[in-house]
Design an enzyme around this catalytic site. Structure first.
Site, short mmCIF file in Angstrom:
data_model
loop_
_atom_site.label_atom_id
_atom_site.label_comp_id
_atom_site.label_asym_id
_atom_site.label_seq_id
_atom_site.Cartn_x
_atom_site.Cartn_y
_atom_site.Cartn_z
N ARG A 117 11.70 2.39 2.96
CA ARG A 117 11.02 1.62 4.02
C ARG A 117 12.00 0.56 4.46
NH1 ARG A 117 5.81 -0.69 5.37
NH2 ARG A 117 5.16 1.49 5.27
N HIS A 153 7.03 6.93 11.01
CA HIS A 153 6.34 6.79 9.73
C HIS A 153 5.70 8.15 9.46
CE1 HIS A 153 4.40 5.25 6.34
NE2 HIS A 153 3.76 4.20 6.83
N ARG A 172 0.81 -1.22 0.00
CA ARG A 172 0.00 0.00 0.00
C ARG A 172 0.83 1.26 0.00
NH1 ARG A 172 -5.53 -0.86 3.13
NH2 ARG A 172 -5.96 -2.95 2.38
N THR A 173 1.78 1.32 0.91
CA THR A 173 2.58 2.54 0.99
C THR A 173 3.37 2.73 -0.29
OG1 THR A 173 2.73 2.22 3.37
CG2 THR A 173 4.24 3.79 2.42
N LYS A 210 22.79 -11.34 1.69
CA LYS A 210 23.75 -12.11 0.90
C LYS A 210 24.98 -11.31 0.54
CE LYS A 210 20.62 -15.56 -0.91
NZ LYS A 210 19.49 -15.59 -1.80
#
Ligand SMILES: [Zn+2]
Lengths: 426, 307
Positions: free
Chosen positions: B108, B136, B58-59, B86
């Protein structure tokens, strides 16, 4: 080789001495202490305006060798030590592999001999592989040269096993050093629980975790009647428990590090990874309590917990960054700040840096008595210098004090009668 | 007014005037969304990279929509933490993308402070799209915009936030934002998820849910997650729904004209009772629309286009 330290202010708490005297060193030993000593055949080092003290001993460093030589080696760590005024260090066993057997102990001593700067005293693991399961061979380790045991970096998880360690250490007269941390409370934490964890949105490490672990060690000292030394005390609660144990006459000693009486959790705000350390920097009330405990004698020793990390471990996300900071070269000026703030006397500072660690680790040093091994620290109380990546000798530069102006500096560091460091000539 | 920030990392760095300015800009830009062809050339030639190290559809879509409406070019980089483990570090990723000409990173990350780290090293603009438990800010701004639109003001309102406050970046930024704008914030939920005794965030902590809801102008439920670091923070979802879930009866404690909010996605039947799904007090979908408007505003303000 003869060295004459001329005209310094000699401070030696082991003899209750604080006087302007000359100090003559011959064949690795203190030959004489007195006024206007003759200097024929000796190298004369002018100490006017300087303090002459028994060599400083840092009983808590991490030299990363074997296994993580990109962070520090015994050679680079030794150089940082003597540049900071330390004539001896005790290196913690959480290397790769850990120092849990005589072979590793001997390797460390061999590397120290090659570096040939300061005395390096290996501290061996309490448990094999630092896994917290079964005891290492204390006897073998002591014969190989280990001076103490500790699982530093980790606590011994179970009280019953720590009890066995304390009991077994008695056979070999090995000091036991505790990294006091309740892992179930601390796990997943990155900063102090409180202001820092709330502001940074990180899981916190509560002071109570340290206090619970210290209380356990105190109870085990009572149960076994064996001395236990608490490493890196950071909290008011921890200090209060140690004070209480000492009042009860229990054989408990403790150390703190300069960052715990200099900084608070504010230093981590902005996600400054060089201020990420375990135990974490705490609140102002904790900082003050640690300072008072030093003044009162509840805390016996200032050790640095010198923990070098390269940019690989520090120049990254805060949560990914390793715990630890380098401290060998900033300890003396930060300790002198305590004197300048009127918290302690200069002679108490020498006790914290020299006499007390020698006594607790049962190693030579901590005195300038005639006949003693000539480990001597000569320092300038006032000299100012800037902490920078260039001025630090350690291979790693992860200091929260980068950019700070420090006041106080080692001028001559003499180890077993040999001048191993001279200011401006490293 | 001049917008002097290079990054949007955290609400705490913004002044109430900054926030008002962002909300005004967003309100103006929102008009574009209603046009038949919602597209303006404001950020033509700018390159925005969306770095999502944590799954969040969504964001990410909201940011992408905002950037595309403004005609910016967009990179979407979605990485599972495991592939990053990795070997490619966050620093490598950022420097590589920057070398391709990125002007602004939207990030994010599951680790608190990761966007701050990027802001320090990248030399580009950075917007925090959520970092760990920490912050946020775009969510807080869209919540503020939604309430401001509906209530006309933010000052003096009682805002109740219910759920996992301690481990919620939405709550952390929300509390900070509402307080800065003069609202009072009350929080409630299982005490294992409320701010710990020492971690006051400036909200009033209520151990009884009713206390928080009583007379509230805004009721915001947060998405709950039962487990944190391998430990259950409450016994069961059933108990959560019964003790802390918002239903019609509990919502009746708030003001009759209260707003029901949720950052989404909702666990219907857990933090919100399904009977509230079509409730007129719910502004959950308006929040989604306002999310696009707020993100457009931030892109314009940071990349220097004219609004
Ligand atoms: Zn330790």
């Amino acid at each position: 080789m003869k060295i004459l330290l001329k005209g310094g202010l000699v401070i030696d708490p082991s003899q209750g001495l604080e006087a302007a005297l000359d100090l003559l060193i011959e064949e690795g030993r203190i030959k004489a202490l007195g006024k206007d000593l003759p200097g024929e055949g000796a190298r004369i080092l002018s100490c006017h305006g300087l303090i002459v003290a028994p060599g400083f001993i840092d009983m808590h460093v991490h030299f990363r060798e074997p296994g993580e030589e990109w962070k520090e080696t015994i050679a680079t760590g030794s150089l940082a030590a003597v540049a900071g005024g330390f004539t001896a260090v005790a290196c913690m066993p959480n290397t790769r592999p850990p120092n849990d057997n005589a072979e590793v102990t001997r390797y460390i001593l061999k590397k120290a001999k090659e570096a040939n700067l300061c005395h390096v005293y290996p501290v061996a693991c309490i448990t094999k592989g630092q896994k917290g399961e079964s005891l290492t061979e204390f006897g073998d380790l002591k014969e190989a040269g280990a001076v103490a045991v500790s699982d530093d970096g980790r606590p011994v998880p179970e009280a019953a096993l720590m009890r066995l360690a304390l009991e077994y250490a008695k056979n070999f007269d090995l000091p036991v050093i505790s990294h006091a941390e309740d892992l179930s409370l601390a796990r997943g934490g990155h900063v102090n629980e409180g202001l820092a964890s709330a502001k940074l949105g990180l899981r916190g490490i509560p002071v109570e975790g340290e206090a619970i672990a210290i209380f356990r060690e105190i109870m085990l000292a009572e149960l076994t009647r064996t001395p236990v030394h608490i490493a890196h005390v950071s909290s008011k609660l921890g200090v209060e428990l140690i004070r209480w144990a000492k009042e009860k006459g229990l054989p408990v000693t403790a150390e703190t590090a300069p960052h715990y009486f200099t900084l608070t959790e504010e230093a981590t705000l902005g996600y400054h990874t060089n201020a990420k350390v375990n135990p974490p920097l705490r609140s102002e009330a904790d900082r003050q309590a640690v300072e008072e405990a030093i003044a009162e004698g509840v805390i016996d020793v200032i050790a640095t917990d010198h923990a070098p990390h390269s940019p690989l471990e520090k120049f990254c996300e805060f949560e990914r960054a390793a715990f630890g900071l380098v401290g060998l070269e900033t300890a003396l000026p930060l300790g002198l700040n305590l004197v300048r703030r009127g918290v302690i006397s200069l002679s108490r500072l020498v006790e914290l840096f020299s006499c007390a660690p020698a006594r607790i680790l049962k190693v030579p040093g901590g005195t300038l008595k005639e006949g003693a091994r000539a480990d001597v620290t000569v320092f300038d109380r006032e000299a100012t210098w800037l902490v920078s990546e260039e001025t630090l000798h350690s291979k790693s530069k992860n200091s929260p004090f980068l950019g700070w102006e420090m006041r106080g500096q080692a001028v001559y560091t003499i180890v077993a009668g040999r001048l191993v460091y001279q200011r401006g000539k490293a | 007014m001049e917008f002097r920030h290079h990054h949007i990392l955290d609400i705490s760095a913004l002044t109430p005037e900054d926030i008002s300015y962002i909300l005004e800009t967003a309100a103006n830009l929102k008009e574009i969304l209603t046009r038949p062809i919602p597209k303006v050339p404001t950020l033509r030639g700018k390159l925005v990279a969306h770095l999502f190290f944590e799954p969040s559809t969504r964001t990410r879509l909201s940011f992408e929509r905002a950037a595309k409406i403004l005609s910016a070019d967009v990179f979407n980089f979605t990485a599972r933490m495991s592939s990053v483990e990795k070997g490619e570090t966050l620093l490598d990723t950022v420097l590589n993308l920057k070398a391709m000409g990125v002007d602004l990173f939207v990030i994010r990350h599951s680790m608190a402070g990761a966007p701050h780290f990027i802001a320090q090293v990248a030399g580009t603009r950075v917007i925090n799209a959520g970092d760990g438990f920490h912050a946020h800010p775009t969510q807080a701004l869209l919540d503020l915009l939604t309430v401001k639109e509906k209530k006309g003001t933010l000052a003096g309102l009682k805002v109740a936030i219910i759920g996992d406050i301690r481990h919620s970046r939405v709550a952390h930024s929300g509390i900070c934002g509402f307080k800065k704008m003069g609202a009072e914030v009350y929080v409630s939920g299982p005490a294992t998820m409320l701010p710990s005794a020492r971690e006051t965030l400036g909200a009033k902590v209520c151990y009884r849910l009713e206390e928080a809801l009583q007379g509230a102008d805004v009721v915001m439920a947060l998405r709950v997650q039962k487990e944190r670091h391998g430990k259950d923070l409450f016994p069961s979802l059933r108990e959560y729904a019964r003790q802390f879930g918002i239903n019609a009866e509990r919502l009746a404690l708030a003001k009759p004209d209260c707003l029901l909010m949720h950052p989404g996605p909702v666990n219907w039947g857990v933090e919100l009772h399904p009977e509230l799904e079509n409730d007129p007090r719910s502004v959950i979908l308006e929040q989604v629309t306002n999310g696009v408007a707020v993100r457009m505003a931030l892109l314009v303000l940071l990349l220097g286009g004219t609004a």
